[in-house]
Design a protein around this motif. Structure first.
Motif, PDB file in Angstrom:
ATOM      1  N   ALA A   1      40.140  32.557  42.456  1.00 16.88           N
ATOM      2  CA  ALA A   1      39.545  33.165  43.654  1.00 16.88           C
ATOM      3  C   ALA A   1      38.482  32.259  44.248  1.00 16.88           C
ATOM      4  O   ALA A   1      38.340  32.159  45.476  1.00 16.88           O
ATOM      5  CB  ALA A   1      38.955  34.531  43.309  1.00 16.88           C
TER       6      ALA A   1
ATOM      7  N   GLU B   1      40.221  33.143  34.495  1.00 16.12           N
ATOM      8  CA  GLU B   1      41.005  32.271  35.359  1.00 16.12           C
ATOM      9  C   GLU B   1      41.221  32.901  36.724  1.00 16.12           C
ATOM     10  O   GLU B   1      41.265  32.186  37.741  1.00 16.12           O
ATOM     11  CB  GLU B   1      42.339  31.937  34.697  1.00 16.12           C
ATOM     12  CG  GLU B   1      42.190  31.084  33.458  1.00 16.12           C
ATOM     13  CD  GLU B   1      43.396  30.202  33.217  1.00 16.12           C
ATOM     14  OE1 GLU B   1      44.350  30.260  34.017  1.00 16.12           O
ATOM     15  OE2 GLU B   1      43.365  29.449  32.237  1.00 16.12           O
ATOM     16  N   SER B   2      41.357  34.221  36.765  1.00 22.36           N
ATOM     17  CA  SER B   2      41.536  34.891  38.050  1.00 22.36           C
ATOM     18  C   SER B   2      40.312  34.676  38.942  1.00 22.36           C
ATOM     19  O   SER B   2      40.444  34.489  40.165  1.00 22.36           O
ATOM     20  CB  SER B   2      41.781  36.379  37.851  1.00 22.36           C
ATOM     21  OG  SER B   2      40.695  36.985  37.152  1.00 22.36           O
ATOM     22  N   ARG B   3      39.128  34.687  38.339  1.00 19.94           N
ATOM     23  CA  ARG B   3      37.898  34.454  39.096  1.00 19.94           C
ATOM     24  C   ARG B   3      37.859  33.015  39.617  1.00 19.94           C
ATOM     25  O   ARG B   3      37.517  32.775  40.775  1.00 19.94           O
ATOM     26  CB  ARG B   3      36.679  34.730  38.203  1.00 19.94           C
ATOM     27  CG  ARG B   3      35.336  34.266  38.765  1.00 19.94           C
ATOM     28  CD  ARG B   3      34.948  34.992  40.023  1.00 19.94           C
ATOM     29  NE  ARG B   3      33.610  34.598  40.477  1.00 19.94           N
ATOM     30  CZ  ARG B   3      33.105  34.911  41.665  1.00 19.94           C
ATOM     31  NH1 ARG B   3      33.811  35.622  42.534  1.00 19.94           N
ATOM     32  NH2 ARG B   3      31.884  34.531  41.995  1.00 19.94           N
TER      33      ARG B   3
ATOM     34  N   THR C   1      48.888  31.125  37.918  1.00 21.69           N
ATOM     35  CA  THR C   1      48.054  32.083  37.207  1.00 21.69           C
ATOM     36  C   THR C   1      48.892  33.155  36.518  1.00 21.69           C
ATOM     37  O   THR C   1      48.353  34.025  35.867  1.00 21.69           O
ATOM     38  CB  THR C   1      47.072  32.766  38.181  1.00 21.69           C
ATOM     39  OG1 THR C   1      47.821  33.420  39.211  1.00 21.69           O
ATOM     40  CG2 THR C   1      46.136  31.770  38.796  1.00 21.69           C
ATOM     41  N   HIS C   2      50.214  33.078  36.628  1.00 21.52           N
ATOM     42  CA  HIS C   2      51.060  34.140  36.069  1.00 21.52           C
ATOM     43  C   HIS C   2      52.160  33.578  35.173  1.00 21.52           C
ATOM     44  O   HIS C   2      53.207  34.172  35.035  1.00 21.52           O
ATOM     45  CB  HIS C   2      51.693  34.949  37.197  1.00 21.52           C
ATOM     46  CG  HIS C   2      50.696  35.611  38.084  1.00 21.52           C
ATOM     47  ND1 HIS C   2      49.882  36.643  37.673  1.00 21.52           N
ATOM     48  CD2 HIS C   2      50.358  35.361  39.380  1.00 21.52           C
ATOM     49  CE1 HIS C   2      49.091  37.020  38.671  1.00 21.52           C
ATOM     50  NE2 HIS C   2      49.360  36.266  39.706  1.00 21.52           N
TER      51      HIS C   2
END
Length: 283
Positions: A149, A144-146, A24-25
């Motif tokens: 998660a 994408e972070s959601r 994600t980074h």
């Protein structure tokens, strides 16, 4: 459109950037760049409006998946009578978690002998598109972070000792592969239907499960060049990949799509089930 496609191709074939960071980074990912295609009229027009389905729930139920620090996620859970620690994660197309995907979830449950949990994750938090413009909007706006998660929540929901298979189509095909990465050594099998694959070799080296890629030769976006590059990257990563290419177009396996190609879809389904049974169900 050609400039956007060139930009995306350059990102997909770039190797090694931020290779030691979490997926994600490391800049725009395969799923993020795929979502950008929704801005292209030609891409949107490639997705015909699905036929309505007369689907009635037979086995599954809606459940909330706790997500740390965020609102719960929704999922459609089909569970066996005899408790199992095996979970098949199902990832929807750009339309959202619609009746077609619910129907496929129940069909997969039955086809796999009702031996595993089937958990279809809602990546759009309740939104389901019926128009192309809606689908493009929902896909682009899904953080994408959601979603990462939600994947963490799904892993916790399954519990300690759970193992995972994944399957997804189109937008969900890309997330099927990323979910397999996210599950680490708990992953056992990944099926990817015409989704944009992860391109970074260093990320692919982290895979702990074999991958079956189902692709369409007439697909203008996840095309033969993308597939060949994926094969090359997986070989460089030393990971197991089986590829099946069909003389068909994008969404050929979706019976609610006008692009449905019965012979190809049935053969792909047969291979997918055999792959999941070998590497996941009876492992």
């Amino acid at each position: 459109m050609r400039y956007l496609l060139l930009f995306i191709w350059l990102w997909f074939t770039a190797i090694g950037a931020a290779s030691d960071e979490d997926i994600t980074h490391c800049g725009p990912t395969n799923t993020a760049l795929f979502a950008q295609l929704g801005e292209e009229l030609a891409f949107r027009n490639q997705h015909e409006i699905p036929f309505p389905l007369d689907f009635q729930v037979n086995h599954g139920e809606w459940v909330d998946i706790p997500v740390e620090g965020e609102q719960p996620a929704r999922a459609f859970w089909v569970k066996p009578e005899v408790a199992s620690t095996k979970y098949l994660l199902v990832f929807h197309e750009w339309w959202g978690l619609n009746d077609y995907v619910l129907q496929e979830s129940e069909r997969l449950f039955e086809a796999l002998g009702e031996k595993v949990n089937v958990l279809a994750l809602d990546l759009y938090d309740g939104k389901v598109a019926t128009k192309r413009e809606e689908a493009a909007k929902f896909m682009k706006e899904a953080p994408e972070s959601r979603i990462m998660a939600i994947l963490s929540g799904a892993k916790a929901f399954a519990g300690e000792g759970a193992t995972f298979g994944t399957i997804g189509w189109c937008y969900g095909g890309g997330w099927s592969l990323r979910a397999t990465l996210a599950m680490g050594d708990a992953a056992e099998a990944c099926v990817l239907y015409y989704g944009m694959p992860v391109s970074e070799v260093e990320e692919l080296k982290k895979l702990e499960a074999p991958v079956l890629g189902i692709f369409a030769r007439e697909d203008k976006w996840v095309n033969t060049e993308v597939v060949k590059q994926f094969e090359s990257n997986m070989e460089a990563a030393g990971k197991e990949l089986t590829v099946s290419n069909y003389e068909a177009d994008h969404a050929f396996a979706n019976p609610s799509s006008p692009r449905y190609t019965a012979v190809a879809a049935q053969d792909a389904n047969k291979k997918s089930l055999a792959f999941l049974k070998q590497h996941f169900v009876y492992r």
